[in-house]
Each structure stands twice: as C-alpha cells, then as structure tokens.
Design a protein around this motif. Structure first.
Motif, short mmCIF file in Angstrom:
data_model
loop_
_atom_site.label_atom_id
_atom_site.label_comp_id
_atom_site.label_asym_id
_atom_site.label_seq_id
_atom_site.Cartn_x
_atom_site.Cartn_y
_atom_site.Cartn_z
N UNK A 165 7.97 -18.92 12.05
CA UNK A 165 8.74 -19.73 13.00
C UNK A 165 10.37 -19.60 12.45
N UNK A 166 11.07 -19.77 13.35
CA UNK A 166 12.57 -19.63 13.35
C UNK A 166 13.24 -21.10 13.02
N UNK A 167 13.72 -21.28 12.13
CA UNK A 167 14.38 -22.58 11.82
C UNK A 167 15.80 -22.83 11.74
N UNK A 168 16.39 -23.66 12.15
CA UNK A 168 17.84 -24.02 12.01
C UNK A 168 17.85 -25.63 11.24
N UNK A 169 18.90 -25.95 10.40
CA UNK A 169 19.35 -26.96 9.85
C UNK A 169 20.38 -27.60 10.78
N UNK A 170 20.42 -28.83 10.85
CA UNK A 170 21.85 -29.58 11.44
C UNK A 170 21.79 -29.56 13.01
N UNK A 171 23.16 -29.07 13.31
CA UNK A 171 23.34 -29.03 14.78
C UNK A 171 24.55 -27.62 14.86
N UNK A 172 24.76 -27.04 15.73
CA UNK A 172 25.39 -25.73 15.77
C UNK A 172 26.73 -26.02 16.94
N UNK A 173 27.70 -25.14 16.71
CA UNK A 173 28.66 -25.17 17.59
C UNK A 173 29.83 -26.08 17.53
N UNK A 257 14.37 -20.46 22.25
CA UNK A 257 14.38 -21.31 23.23
C UNK A 257 15.51 -22.25 23.55
N UNK A 258 16.19 -22.26 24.58
CA UNK A 258 17.41 -22.83 24.77
C UNK A 258 17.05 -24.57 24.48
N UNK A 259 15.87 -24.81 25.09
CA UNK A 259 15.75 -26.34 24.82
C UNK A 259 15.56 -26.72 23.41
N UNK A 260 15.29 -25.77 22.57
CA UNK A 260 15.38 -26.38 21.40
C UNK A 260 16.56 -26.17 20.20
N UNK A 261 17.54 -25.73 20.99
CA UNK A 261 18.77 -25.59 20.09
C UNK A 261 19.63 -26.88 19.72
N UNK A 262 19.73 -27.03 18.55
CA UNK A 262 20.40 -28.17 18.29
C UNK A 262 21.94 -28.34 18.65
N UNK A 263 22.45 -29.51 19.24
CA UNK A 263 23.86 -29.63 19.32
C UNK A 263 24.16 -31.19 19.42
N UNK A 264 25.23 -31.34 18.75
CA UNK A 264 25.55 -32.87 18.66
C UNK A 264 26.25 -33.40 20.15
N UNK A 265 25.99 -34.65 20.34
CA UNK A 265 26.49 -35.12 21.43
C UNK A 265 27.73 -35.06 21.53
N UNK A 266 28.67 -35.22 20.36
CA UNK A 266 30.20 -35.25 20.75
C UNK A 266 30.58 -33.98 20.96
N UNK A 267 29.63 -32.76 20.30
CA UNK A 267 30.10 -31.38 20.38
C UNK A 267 29.80 -30.93 21.87
N UNK A 268 28.69 -31.64 22.56
CA UNK A 268 28.33 -31.15 23.65
C UNK A 268 29.58 -31.63 24.93
N UNK A 269 29.74 -33.00 24.57
CA UNK A 269 30.81 -33.38 25.51
C UNK A 269 32.17 -32.83 25.17
N UNK A 270 32.56 -32.60 24.18
CA UNK A 270 33.83 -32.00 24.00
C UNK A 270 34.08 -30.63 24.45
N UNK A 271 32.80 -29.82 24.05
CA UNK A 271 32.68 -28.46 24.89
C UNK A 271 32.85 -28.45 26.22
N UNK A 272 32.36 -29.46 26.97
CA UNK A 272 32.48 -29.70 28.43
C UNK A 272 33.96 -29.97 28.59
N UNK A 273 34.49 -30.89 27.98
CA UNK A 273 35.92 -31.29 28.29
C UNK A 273 36.79 -30.06 28.31
#
Ligand code: ADP
Ligand code: MG
Length: 342
Positions: A165-173, A257-273
């Motif tokens: 199983x492939x695992x990552x810690x925390x969140x990315x980006x 799997x895209x839906x398993x990739x961890x991203x922080x809310x602020x990172x997501x919102x700022x990327x969109x911005x």
C-alpha cells in the motif's frame, strides 16, 4: 575539430547524478549503500549510520526579501533531517558550512544560527562542526546530517513489492502554493513599496514554504507500532516524481487515486485563487518534505486509523505502468514533472 559539449539540461538533475554515479567505484565493504537513495548507509559496529547532505543557495533555494534568516537556518537543517527520516533512521549529528558576503553582519549570522539551533533542539541533534568561508555572491548553506538505525530497520527506495500500500503523510502542494503567494506579494511590494503585503490569510501555505518540518514524529510512531515500511523516501521534488523513483528503484508499477490525495483546505482555496489546478500542485509541487512510503498489507490495520497517514494507492507489476485514477474513474498515465533544477 571542436570538442563535444553536452548541456546539463540534456541530462537533467537525475540524469546527471546517474552519469556521475557510473564513474564511481565503491571500495570499502562498510559502504552498505552509496549514491542513489535519500542517504548513504555505512556500517558502524552493531548498527549502521546514514549520511546525507544538501546545499542551499540564496536566490536559488531561498529569497531573503521574504524568507527570515531564522527560518532559512531551520529549513536548512529540516530538509536534511527529512532525508534521514526517509531512511527510517534517527538523526544524531549535523555539520553546517556557510559562505557569507560582507552584506551579512554578525547579527544576521546570529539570526541564521538561532534557526539552526532551534532545529537542533527540535530534532534532538548536535551541531558538531562545519566550515565558514567568504562568498562573492549571496549566502550559501550546506548541512550534512548523520543518523543511526539497526541495519534491518533501514528503508530503501528499492523495497516496494506488488500489492504493497502506498502511503503519504500530512498534505501535499502547500509549499509550492506558499511560494507562489510569497513571489506574488514580492512583486506587488516591488511595484509599490508603500503597499504592506497582507499575508494573514496564507499563513499555512507560506509557513510550509518558509519553515517546513521533517516528519520524525511519524518515524517514531511507526517504531512504536513495530512497522518497518517496505520502501520510503521523502517528498522534496513532488509526489509524482518520487513515485517514479520508488517504481524505478523497486522495479514495480503503481496506481494512485485522485480522491485519496491529501490537500489542505487553505492550499486548495489558494491554488484556485492563483488559477492553479490543486491536483497538479499535489502531484508536482516541490518542498513539502512529507514522507512517501509503502507498507505490506499485513501492517495496514495498525495504521488505518492514523489521522495523518493517507493511503493513496497500491503497488502493481511493472508492466502495469504508473497511473492516476481520477475522481471520474478514468486511469491516466502519471507524469513525473517534478521540480526541475536545470
Ligand atoms: P534528495 O532529494 O533525497 O536529497 P537527491 O536527488 O539530491 O536526493 O540525490 C539523490 C542521490 O544522489 C543521493 O544518494 C545523493 O547523495 C546523490 N548525489 C546528488 N548529487 C551528487 C553529486 N554531485 N555527487 C555524488 N552524489 C550525488
Ligand atoms: Mg530525499
């Protein structure tokens, strides 16, 4: 006749390292692992030592117009500790070498060392030496970290097996998005020095860029649980690029799997911005210093409930290739764009 000249960009960073590695001959039986992993592994009596080094240059790796020297010092240590963690080893000592121009005062060097000493305290390592010299350009910092572990505990990039199983810690980006914000605010400031940048909204992403934390906490937790990952590396160049490294070293494929990739809310919102695709930031953003590792299925139950470990996919046969399954269920070939230095 003109001499042959090959541009470094033709090989790229990893191609250049492979090229150099092909000229190296290992002579000592105590050299367990040389070039090619997050750290070298060296026999030391009843255990092994790991050794890793990283070089940080002003204007290439950090920009003092927005990076406080204290953070630069902390980060220079943390990025090395992250490579020790990636070997599943415990860091013990560091050396620090610096090159300074006369632009820097004693107070500035003190600020840098405040960060270095804070990192030594945080990771429980001793600063045991280094070198100091003059620079004609900006500030240069090179840190070497030494860690230790039992030989059986060391995790290489090469140990991933089919069905792991492939695992990552925390969140990315986050670190990439943080860098974009800092660069944007710098440009605003340069255009109008009276403007005070408003960075309040972005403290998570800018913090991740300026002062990353190596995931030694996860290494200690896995030891307590009696888990040795089958392979591991840290994410310094971007998730996709690191998955390629694990797959190449282990001779396997991978599906994530895209839906398993961890991203922080602020990172997501700022990327969109910023008009960036958040998933591209997760896959190709550099400098997150989280851990990417694989575990045997038998260890899954022990980590399943961990709030900061995410199970993003699994290891497949090499002929199955490397794929990202999107939210809509389409499998797209993974590309390792990574962080290009050349
Ligand atoms: P990381 O991103 O984990 O720090 P790198 O991609 O920098 O790893 O390096 C990969 C491997 O290549 C490591 O084993 C490192 O020690 C080795 N390496 C990098 N640059 C050189 C070099 N100039 N000479 C010898 N080995 C190198
Ligand atoms: Mg590494």
């Amino acid at each position: 006749m003109s001499e042959k000249r090959t541009e470094i960009s033709e090989l790229g960073e990893f191609g250049l390292i492979d090229h150099l590695n092909s000229t190296v001959v290992i002579k000592n039986p105590g050299t367990v692992k040389g070039i090619g992993d997050d750290a070298a592994v060296i026999e030391a009596g009843d255990h092994v030592k790991v050794v890793t080094t990283d070089l940080l240059l002003e204007r290439v790796h950090f920009d003092l117009s927005y990076a406080p020297l204290t953070h630069v010092g902390f980060k220079a240590v943390a990025v090395n500790i992250s490579d020790v963690a990636a070997m599943n080893a415990i860091p013990k000592q560091i050396t620090v070498s610096i090159a300074l121009s006369n632009r820097f005062s004693v107070e500035a060097v003190d600020a840098l060392y405040e960060g270095i000493n804070a990192a030594c305290e945080h990771y429980g390592v001793d600063l045991v030496g280094g070198d100091t010299t003059a620079s004609r350009g900006g500030l240069v910092i090179s840190v070497t970290a030494i860690g230790e572990a039992q030989k059986e505990q060391i995790t290489y990039r090469s140990g991933a097996k089919v069905n792991d199983i492939l695992c990552v810690t925390g969140d990315l980006g986050s670190a990439l998005v943080g860098l974009q914000i800092l660069e944007r605010e710098k440009q605003v400031f340069l255009a109008n020095p009276d403007m005070r940048p408003d960075l309040e909204k972005y403290t998570v992403v800018t913090g991740r860029q300026l002062r990353p934390d190596a995931r030694m906490d996860i290494i200690h937790e896995m030891r307590e649980l009696g888990i040795v990952p089958t392979s591991m590396m840290d994410i310094s160049d971007g998730l996709a690029s690191e998955i390629f490294h694990i797959c190449k070293a282990s001779g396997v494929g991978a599906t994530i799997y895209e839906d398993k990739l961890p991203i922080d809310k602020q990172t997501f919102d700022t990327a969109v911005e910023l008009n960036l695709d958040p998933i591209t930031c997760v896959l190709n953003g550099g400098e997150d210093y989280e851990l990417l590792f694989t575990i045997d299925q038998k260890d899954f139950a022990k980590l399943e409930k961990h709030s900061d470990i995410h199970f993003i996919g699994h290891i497949t046969k090499p002929e199955e290739g490397k794929f990202l399954v999107t939210k809509s269920g389409t499998a797209v070939q993974l590309k390792a764009q990574g962080w290009k230095h050349f």
